[in-house]
Design an enzyme around this catalytic site. Structure first.
Site, mmCIF file in Angstrom:
data_model
loop_
_atom_site.group_PDB
_atom_site.id
_atom_site.type_symbol
_atom_site.label_atom_id
_atom_site.label_comp_id
_atom_site.label_asym_id
_atom_site.label_seq_id
_atom_site.Cartn_x
_atom_site.Cartn_y
_atom_site.Cartn_z
ATOM 1 N N ASN A 153 0.866 -1.180 0.000
ATOM 2 C CA ASN A 153 0.000 0.000 0.000
ATOM 3 C C ASN A 153 0.903 1.230 0.000
ATOM 4 O O ASN A 153 1.523 1.540 1.006
ATOM 5 C CB ASN A 153 -0.885 -0.053 1.251
ATOM 6 N N TRP A 154 0.957 1.908 -1.142
ATOM 7 C CA TRP A 154 1.892 3.038 -1.251
ATOM 8 C C TRP A 154 1.347 4.306 -0.591
ATOM 9 O O TRP A 154 2.060 5.293 -0.466
ATOM 10 C CB TRP A 154 2.216 3.309 -2.729
ATOM 11 N N LYS A 155 0.094 4.291 -0.218
ATOM 12 C CA LYS A 155 -0.537 5.466 0.412
ATOM 13 C C LYS A 155 -0.322 6.704 -0.472
ATOM 14 O O LYS A 155 -0.282 6.574 -1.680
ATOM 15 C CB LYS A 155 -0.016 5.645 1.839
ATOM 16 N N HIS A 163 -9.228 0.839 5.177
ATOM 17 C CA HIS A 163 -7.950 1.106 5.841
ATOM 18 C C HIS A 163 -8.189 2.054 7.015
ATOM 19 O O HIS A 163 -9.008 2.967 6.932
ATOM 20 C CB HIS A 163 -6.945 1.705 4.855
ATOM 21 N N GLY A 206 3.042 -1.189 4.257
ATOM 22 C CA GLY A 206 3.047 0.241 3.963
ATOM 23 C C GLY A 206 4.461 0.725 3.674
ATOM 24 O O GLY A 206 4.970 0.564 2.562
ATOM 25 N N GLY A 207 5.106 1.279 4.680
ATOM 26 C CA GLY A 207 6.431 1.884 4.515
ATOM 27 C C GLY A 207 7.433 1.019 3.759
ATOM 28 O O GLY A 207 8.095 1.493 2.820
#
Ligand code: PGA
Length: 252
Positions: free
Chosen positions: A9-11, A97, A236-237
């Site tokens: 998930n690159w946000k 999310h 994520g990160g």
């Protein structure tokens, strides 16, 4: 056999150039053979979806949106529909999310409608759920996750569960560097599978992939993924770095 999945998930990170560059690196590093064992999904920001989906088309890497609206079209400034995503070859969407719930007011009721809209469009859903720190401290985490899943997903027909992937993301572990221990993840995953079995029977429960998300890194991925009811991760990160993302895929 449940599918093993690693989703990134690159946000709200990576402009077009960075999105294409990261996609290329991931395609290059993840071998096709590996993709027959683990499903790899990347979720760039909306504006880069079309180009990333085109880039990834020939690889077996799949592309997901991070959100969508439940209506087909209309006066919903700033929103994107399932139809629009399908139009650019995006067939998976992350819903629920905790950042959407917290900063954009998404409720269980809204999420139920989004899930329906995605399934009507034959899309797959990665449905996120998880408790905040206060709820865990108050030992309410079991009740919270049960209620989130029941309210957004328990109106579905058993066969619709084939399109659902769950992602347990304890909010206190997202982007904080603090990870749930493998035992804490397993405890919730097993609990979730248990109450899905009570409602839908063993077959549905045994076939639904449940991912863990929250500060997964190359250093802790293997221990988490080795738990019986953990079928992969929502990252994520660490998904913003091709090397780390690949190491996490390898850990499965
Ligand atoms: P994180 O994010 O890996 O940066 O903690 C996970 C997520 O929000 O999906």
């Amino acid at each position: 056999m449940r599918k093993k999945i690693v989703a990134g998930n690159w946000k709200m990170n990576n402009d077009l150039e960075a999105s294409i560059s990261l996609t290329k690196k991931i395609i290059k590093s993840v071998k096709k053979k590996q993709l027959s064992k683990v499903k790899v999904i990347i979720a760039p920001p909306f504006v880069n979806l079309e180009r990333v989906a085109k880039k990834a088309r020939k690889s077996k890497i799949q592309v997901a949106a991070q959100n969508m609206h439940f209506e087909k079209s209309g006066a919903f400034t700033g929103e994107v529909s399932a139809e629009m995503l399908k139009g650019v070859n995006v067939k998976t969407v992350i819903l629920g999310h905790s950042e959407r719930r917290e900063y954009f007011g998404e409720t269980d009721e809204i999420l139920a409608k989004k899930v329906d809209a995605a399934l009507e469009n034959k899309m797959k859903v990665i449905f996120c759920f998880g408790e905040v720190l206060e709820e865990r401290k108050a030992e309410k985490h079991f009740d919270v996750v049960k209620s989130q899943i029941e309210k957004a997903l328990f109106h579905l027909e058993p066969k619709q569960w084939k399109k659902i992937v769950l992602a347990y993301e304890p909010v206190w572990a997202i982007g904080t560097g603090e990870t749930a221990s493998p035992e804490q993840a397993q405890e919730i995953h097993k609990f979730v599978r248990g109450f899905i079995a009570e409602k839908y029977g063993e077959e549905v429960a045994e076939n639904v992939s449940i991912l863990y998300g929250g500060s997964v890194k190359p250093a802790n991925a293997e221990a988490i993924f080795s738990q019986e009811d953990v079928d992969g991760g929502l990252i994520g990160g660490a998904a913003l770095n091709a090397k780390d993302f690949k190491a996490i895929i390898d850990a499965i």
